[in-house]
Design an enzyme around this catalytic site. Structure first.
Site, PDB file in Angstrom:
ATOM      1  CG  ASP A 168      97.690  46.351  22.434  1.00 49.55           C
ATOM      2  OD1 ASP A 168      97.615  47.583  22.652  1.00 49.55           O
ATOM      3  OD2 ASP A 168      96.747  45.560  22.645  1.00 49.55           O
ATOM      4  CB  SER A 186      85.051  42.960  25.583  1.00 43.82           C
ATOM      5  OG  SER A 186      86.348  43.411  25.782  1.00 43.82           O
ATOM      6  CG  ASP A 215      92.692  42.830  25.670  1.00 45.14           C
ATOM      7  OD1 ASP A 215      93.838  42.848  26.141  1.00 45.14           O
ATOM      8  OD2 ASP A 215      91.876  43.739  25.825  1.00 45.14           O
ATOM      9  N   GLY A 247      89.006  44.877  33.785  1.00 41.81           N
ATOM     10  CA  GLY A 247      90.305  44.937  33.109  1.00 41.81           C
ATOM     11  C   GLY A 247      90.859  43.565  32.775  1.00 41.81           C
ATOM     12  CD  GLU A 294      86.988  45.350  22.176  1.00 41.29           C
ATOM     13  OE1 GLU A 294      86.915  44.108  22.186  1.00 41.29           O
ATOM     14  OE2 GLU A 294      87.134  46.025  23.196  1.00 41.29           O
ATOM     15  CB  SER A 303      73.918  36.321  29.231  1.00 44.27           C
ATOM     16  OG  SER A 303      74.524  36.372  30.504  1.00 44.27           O
ATOM     17  CB  SER A 357      90.266  40.803  28.170  1.00 41.49           C
ATOM     18  OG  SER A 357      91.102  41.828  27.872  1.00 41.49           O
TER      19      SER A 357
HETATM   20  C1  GLA Z   1      92.751  47.106  26.488  1.00 38.72           C
HETATM   21  C2  GLA Z   1      92.873  46.846  24.995  1.00 38.72           C
HETATM   22  C3  GLA Z   1      94.219  46.201  24.646  1.00 38.72           C
HETATM   23  C4  GLA Z   1      95.380  46.965  25.270  1.00 38.72           C
HETATM   24  C5  GLA Z   1      95.113  47.261  26.744  1.00 38.72           C
HETATM   25  C6  GLA Z   1      96.161  48.161  27.341  1.00 38.72           C
HETATM   26  O1  GLA Z   1      92.681  45.912  27.204  1.00 38.72           O
HETATM   27  O2  GLA Z   1      91.832  46.029  24.537  1.00 38.72           O
HETATM   28  O3  GLA Z   1      94.360  46.107  23.248  1.00 38.72           O
HETATM   29  O4  GLA Z   1      95.659  48.140  24.549  1.00 38.72           O
HETATM   30  O5  GLA Z   1      93.852  47.864  26.948  1.00 38.72           O
HETATM   31  O6  GLA Z   1      97.383  47.541  27.365  1.00 38.72           O
END
Ligand code: GLA
Length: 378
Positions: A27, A118, A162, A114, A150, A59, A116
């Protein structure tokens, strides 16, 4: 926190995490990705509190919260607060129309996995504040300001995948997103009789943020060197395998490896899209294994735990393919598993992982689902 006793929600927002079928680290190199939101999410409840600038966020999941003033939205030492503060800061910069609000969060999205969490936090907040104060931001603006938050507050120089996936996804589809033009297409994904099974390694090595930013720099270094021979190249997106080959001698070995992974990975995204359209499931699986090999040996963002699980999956005829999904250094592996083999695979992977790393693997099925949504309550 004081506001909790009299809290009356005006608005509920559900903001999902995401998986990425393929296209990792492409990305921020202006390439292609193929993500979708999943049914693991963060729920937000909002109320305006009648003040001009006092805000509270709590939270439920972690039983912790904080207050801040809209007049001084500074970065915090506490990591998760920066996702909130960063988004508020970006919204204020663009609109200057926020007023005091209270927000309660609840999450079933494992953090550091992993998936996301965030982006789900950033985008859900942006979405909610946009509705609550009628700010008129478009979905794309919310995606982009969350990404900027971010960069500036959380300190990860992430790409746009993400946030885009969290907001824009559509049930039963993955998004083919061109990160250069931001053009996107919904690709139907029907893996029946196979399922998408995630195995959460439960490790998230703290290299993740620092090494992420290092990878981004390494790719930029590659582009700079390639530009000396090919001045028209603006990003790795413009670099063909032939160009890379012609520059091989000029590139330090590590940089060459990073660049060749990105170029191959971009092609895999486009190939994957074709295989999905033609329902060529064996090929879908094969690409996942190839991608993991690249992630591990060329881009070097895997870890022993993820490598072990991907390797372990190869013993099963019922597993078509597997790879680590997300930014790297842990998180989840994504596995395409025949419905009749799911139980045995999960059970045996759990036992093998436990005996190797003494960690209890967290397995779960995910389905492509829709993006962030809001429901007015009063
Ligand atoms: C994280 C980042 C994304 C992307 C992935 C790897 O999730 O936030 O923007 O770069 O890593 O694909």
């Amino acid at each position: 926190m004081e506001f909790l006793d009299s809290f009356k929600s005006e608005l509920e927002v559900v903001s999902p995490g995401r998986i990425n079928l393929i296209g990792e680290h492409t990305d921020y190199n202006m390439g292609y990705v193929l993500p979708t939101a999943i049914e693991k999410n963060i729920t937000f409840n909002f109320q305006k509190n009648g003040t001009t600038d006092t805000c509270s966020v709590y939270s439920k999941t972690f039983d912790t919260g904080f207050e801040f003033n809209l007049k001084e939205v500074a970065r915090s030492e506490v990591e998760w607060r920066n996702y909130i503060l960063g988004v508020v800061n970006e919204i204020q910069k663009r609109t200057n129309r926020l007023q005091g609000f209270d927000c309660i969060l609840e999450s079933n999205l494992p953090t550091g996995s992993g998936l996301s969490s965030s982006a789900a936090l950033e985008c859900g907040l942006a979405f909610g504040l946009n509705e609550l104060f009628n700010l008129g931001l478009t979905k794309l603006e919310m995606v982009q300001l969350s990404q900027t938050a971010e960069h500036t507050y959380a300190g990860t120089q992430c790409g746009i995948m993400d946030q885009f996936a969290s907001v824009m996804s559509k049930e039963g589809h993955v998004i083919l997103l061109d990160c250069q033009s931001l053009e996107s297409n919904y690709i139907p994904i029907n893996l029946y009789p196979y399922k998408i099974i995630l195995l959460n390694t439960k490790v998230s090595h703290n290299l993740a943020t620092s090494e992420y930013n290092v990878r981004k720099k390494e790719c930029e270094e590659g582009v700079e060197i390639i530009q000396r021979k090919y001045p028209k190249v603006r990003s790795l997106r413009d670099v063909t395998p032939e160009i890379l080959d012609a520059c091989k001698m000029d590139l330090p070995e590590v940089i060459y490896k990073r660049c060749s992974f990105i170029i191959a990975e971009n092609k895999r995204v486009l190939d994957m899209t074709e295989h999905l359209k033609k329902n060529e499931l064996e090929r879908v699986g094969k690409l996942l294994y190839e991608a993991h090999e690249g992630i591990s040996s060329f881009y070097e963002v895997s870890c022993p735990e993820s490598d072990f699980l991907v390797e372990f999956s190869k013993k099963y005829d019922t597993v078509l393919g597997a790879r680590q999904t997300g930014g790297g250094f842990g998180g989840c592996t994504l596995n395409i598993v025949h419905q009749n083999g799911v139980e045995a695979f999960i059970k045996e992977a759990f036992a093998a992982y436990k005996s190797k790393f003494d960690i209890e693997l967290e397995p779960f099925e995910v389905k492509p689902t829709g993006g962030t949504s809001a429901k007015e309550l009063v």
